[in-house]
Design an enzyme around this catalytic site. Structure first.
Site, short mmCIF file in Angstrom:
data_model
loop_
_atom_site.label_atom_id
_atom_site.label_comp_id
_atom_site.label_asym_id
_atom_site.label_seq_id
_atom_site.Cartn_x
_atom_site.Cartn_y
_atom_site.Cartn_z
N ASP A 285 25.64 -7.00 -7.30
CA ASP A 285 24.46 -7.85 -7.48
C ASP A 285 23.61 -7.14 -8.54
O ASP A 285 23.88 -6.00 -8.92
CB ASP A 285 23.68 -8.02 -6.16
CG ASP A 285 22.72 -9.22 -6.23
OD1 ASP A 285 22.41 -9.68 -7.35
OD2 ASP A 285 22.29 -9.70 -5.17
C1 BGC Z 1 20.40 -12.29 -6.83
C2 BGC Z 1 21.76 -12.90 -7.13
C3 BGC Z 1 21.76 -13.49 -8.52
C4 BGC Z 1 21.42 -12.40 -9.51
C5 BGC Z 1 21.45 -12.84 -10.96
C6 BGC Z 1 19.95 -11.34 -7.94
O1 BGC Z 1 18.64 -10.98 -7.74
O2 BGC Z 1 20.44 -11.61 -5.61
O3 BGC Z 1 22.06 -13.88 -6.17
O4 BGC Z 1 23.00 -14.07 -8.79
O5 BGC Z 1 20.11 -11.91 -9.21
O6 BGC Z 1 20.38 -13.64 -11.27
#
Ligand code: BGC
Length: 764
Positions: free
Chosen positions: A268
């Protein structure tokens, strides 16, 4: 003279260099032409390290895309692009010096999609999302989210499908299959144990091996086996002590060795952590990536602290992913998705997933379209289409409930419409003046939720005289990074409660009906007030076609067939995980913030409520229709190593409708205590006319019947007498059919992910 000689020899050496490098380029292996092993062998350590780390922008930059992979043109390796998120593509809708727009369709939230229980429909939604992703030149959509809805307050529940892993896994697989059929990749997330947002980057989810295998990992397992997603995102949190992104047990033993996952794992969107540990764990790609991570990989390989082979394996997997992408195939993006066609898919799926919770005296449908409607609730005039954060979509429009009802031909009482619209305009200006108005939440959402407007008794009284029916909507939204609260969020606010009471009093005094629409992101308290209105329609967060889809159901154009993918409890305190979930006011203590003990173990949602015989407001799998269905002729038989359960469903009512049939199984007593029943399969009929029948067939394997036995690290389905429960909801079992498993089924797994601390178990 001397100068001429120097010049000549300089020109000569340049020519030699150009010639050698030209030769080299010619002989260099190219991705897609040569084998991946040959391409990896031609890469420098620096290039390999960089390949494992995302880059923040690329030559082919798409504003507000979430991330890019590194490109190495000399080896024919292009950049690939990923973007959020689970309910539609999120990119910037307008670009500098560009007259074109780049809006995307906002589809209904995942909880609504799961409420359809319709695999074909979810696949169709996945195809529409995937098509937009491809049309806008992107390779991977960062969704769907497959975490279990452990607690109604989790800020990301709307991004997830269900409290049940079978429904989660099947819906996830349908979505991934739909998306990937277009030739783009899905990214299932957030793996694993990311079931709260408070302190999500550090919280240690402490979960028993059994609860992990049966609940928190199970949806991912099903989805991987049934759809083979190109990518998987490791969550922010820790799991039984280690960050999931650094956890080899999770990312290699379980994911690849037990389940046979073939795609790539990416983090993530995390800052630098222990990169070598991430690589060793089998985390192929660090997103969004920073230089420090590249340096760390190079340094550790040079010092012999990180095996070259571990790095090569990740590089190889990333190349296997890249070769499948539209970017690699030089797909020419049109930048012109068919937004009109996709809006139809969005509206259709929204109507299919709305859940009719109550319909006393057939208050709905309101099929007399010239009815004069008293439309209450600030949310009716500024309705919520979706949640915030990564799941926000920059859509071309939102149809508010008021507009949807008007589009369907209802006459909205003009005086109240005027008042509410002025109130909305006032609130919209007011919010821009508040501190934090420019914060991330506000910017990314751009449609803050309106506080309820106070309306006095005399006004309600006069509206009750002048109109035929009252519709009142309440709204709730949420976002990643923070969890919801009980007061004024899970529960109604005082203003909402008073409004509902007074509207019901005045309208009922004049023999007129009151309809409540819940435009909400997850479970809310309903038990204390559900007796008041005549009908309650749970519209969830239905996407940008919100009002039109609500009107479709209210008017009867769509007969509701949605059923709850989560339990609606009577009280928040009834939820077993409420004892181990962050609450406002205790955020300074370590418990539930630094670590969360999953004391309820496998007793999540209906597994707990049915086994503990605890009453709920609305049970899992529940939902009404404008017609009724009879179940008959249920059978269970074994065929080709699978169990086949069939039941005849007949529409015995007066209008056409669809029915979701759920197959729960009650297991014989064995070594382990088990839930009184567990969902093992489900099916949905086509639209059945009055009097029409359909045989619904549901299949499951003996493995699907098993529970996880920690002592022997095995899935075990005991030999003995089982009961197949053909049900309209978990508490509406229509037919019970016994069947016999003549031989125990035991499947060994790795002994991975044991908790490092003692977790007290919920005692009931
Ligand atoms: C989120 C993800 C997301 C990523 C990219 C993160 O803060 O937890 O679900 O895909 O950001 O934007």
């Amino acid at each position: 003279m001397i100068m001429t000689i120097i010049k000549k020899s300089f020109t000569l050496s340049i020519a030699v260099i150009v010639c050698i490098s030209g030769l080299e380029a010619k002989n260099l292996p190219q991705l897609g032409v040569n084998s991946i092993d040959e391409v990896v062998a031609a890469m420098t350590l620096e290039e390999k390290a960089q390949m494992l780390v995302g880059i923040r922008s690329a030559t082919r930059d798409i504003p507000d895309a979430a991330g890019y992979t590194y490109d190495i043109p000399r080896l024919g390796i292009p950049t690939t692009i990923s973007a959020d998120g689970p309910v539609g593509l999120r990119i910037k809708p307008v670009r500098d010096n560009d007259p074109n727009t780049y809006f995307c369709t906002e589809f209904p939230c995942s909880s609504l999609l799961a409420s359809t229980w319709d695999i074909q429909l979810i696949s169709k939604v996945g195809e529409a999302m995937g098509q937009e992703v491809k049309d806008y030149g992107i390779d991977v959509l960062l969704g769907p989210g497959l975490n279990i809805q452990r607690n109604p307050l989790n800020g990301r529940n709307f991004e997830y499908f269900s409290e049940d892993p079978i429904l989660t896994g099947k819906m996830g697989a349908a979505m991934v299959n739909g998306m990937q059929s277009i030739g783009i990749g899905a990214c299932i997330k957030h793996f694993a144990g990311n079931n709260q947002e408070t302190n999500r980057s550090n919280n240690d989810a402490r979960i028993s091996q059994r609860a992990l295998r049966e609940l928190y990992l199970k949806g991912f397992e099903i989805c991987i086996k049934e759809s083979n997603p190109w990518t998987l995102m490791a969550s922010y949190n820790r799991l039984n002590g280690d960050f999931t992104q650094e956890n080899r047990d999770l990312l290699t033993s379980v994911l690849r060795e037990d389940w046979g996952y073939k795609g790539i794992v990416e983090t993530d969107w995390t800052d630098q952590r222990n990169t070598p540990r991430q690589v060793k764990a089998g985390n192929d790609l660090m997103m969004p990536g920073c230089k420090g991570q590249v340096d760390e990989i190079i340094e550790h390989v040079k010092k012999g602290k990180l095996a070259q082979a571990d790095v090569d394996l990740c590089v190889k997997r990333i190349l296997e992913y890249i070769i499948k992408t539209p970017s690699f195939k030089k797909y020419k993006a049109s930048n012109k998705p068919d937004l009109k066609a996709h809006a139809i898919v969005s509206r259709e799926s929204a109507g299919e997933g709305m859940v009719l919770l109550k319909n006393e005296g057939n208050a709905l449908p309101l099929n007399q379209q010239d009815l004069k409607v008293a439309l209450f609730g600030a949310n009716s005039y500024k309705s919520i289409s979706g949640g915030m954060g990564a799941a926000n979509v920059n859509k071309p429009y939102i149809i508010d409930i008021v507009q949807g009802l008007e589009n369907a031909g209802y006459a909205i009482e003009p005086v109240m419409k005027d008042i509410y619209e002025k109130y909305r305009a006032y609130q919209e200006v007011k919010i821009t003046q508040e501190p934090n108005a420019n914060g991330w939440t506000f910017i990314s959402y751009r449609r803050p939720i309106l506080p309820e407007m106070e309306v006095d008794k005399a006004f309600i009284e006069s509206r009750a005289q002048e109109t035929d029916v009252a519709i009142l909507s309440f709204g709730r939204t949420s976002r990643e990074g923070t969890d919801r609260k009980v007061d004024g969020d899970f529960n109604l606010t005082e203003t909402e409660r008073i409004l509902l009471k007074q509207v019901c009093k005045e309208f009922h005094a004049r023999n007129k009906k009151v309809i409540v629409v819940l435009n909400v992101c997850s479970a809310v308290e309903t038990s204390s007030w559900k007796d008041l209105p005549d009908a309650i329609l749970l519209a969830w967060l239905p996407g940008m076609e919100n009002g039109n889809a609500v009107a479709d159901v209210i008017s009867g154009k769509v007969n509701p067939s949605g059923k709850l993918p989560m339990t609606y409890p009577i009280d928040y305190a009834d939820v077993p995980s409420s004892r181990n979930f962050p609450m406002e006011g205790i955020s300074k203590s370590r418990k539930d913030v630094d670590y969360t003990n999953y004391e309820e173990d496998i007793w999540v949602g209906y597994r707990y409520f049915t086994t503990a015989s605890k009453d709920v407001s609305y049970p899992f799998g529940y939902g009404l229709s404008y017609t009724v269905f009879k179940y008959s002729n249920a059978k269970v038989k074994q065929s080709k190593g699978m169990w086949q359960a069939t039941v005849k469903v007949t529409n015995t009512g007066k209008v056409s409708g669809k029915e979701v049939v759920q197959l729960y199984v009650a297991a014989p007593a064995g070594d382990l205590r088990k839930p009184s029943c567990e969902l093992r399969a489900f099916g949905k009929t086509r639209l059945l006319s009055p009097g029409e029948s359909q045989v619904v067939t549901m299949t499951f394997s003996s493995f699907d019947l098993s529970s996880f036995h920690e002592d022997i690290s095995s899935w075990v389905a005991d030999k003995g007498n089982y009961k197949a429960l053909f049900a309209a909801s978990v508490s509406d079992i229509r037919i019970r059919v016994p069947f016999f498993l003549s031989k125990a089924n035991v499947i060994k797994t790795s002994n991975a992910l044991a908790p490092k601390t003692t977790i007290n178990k919920l005692d009931f």
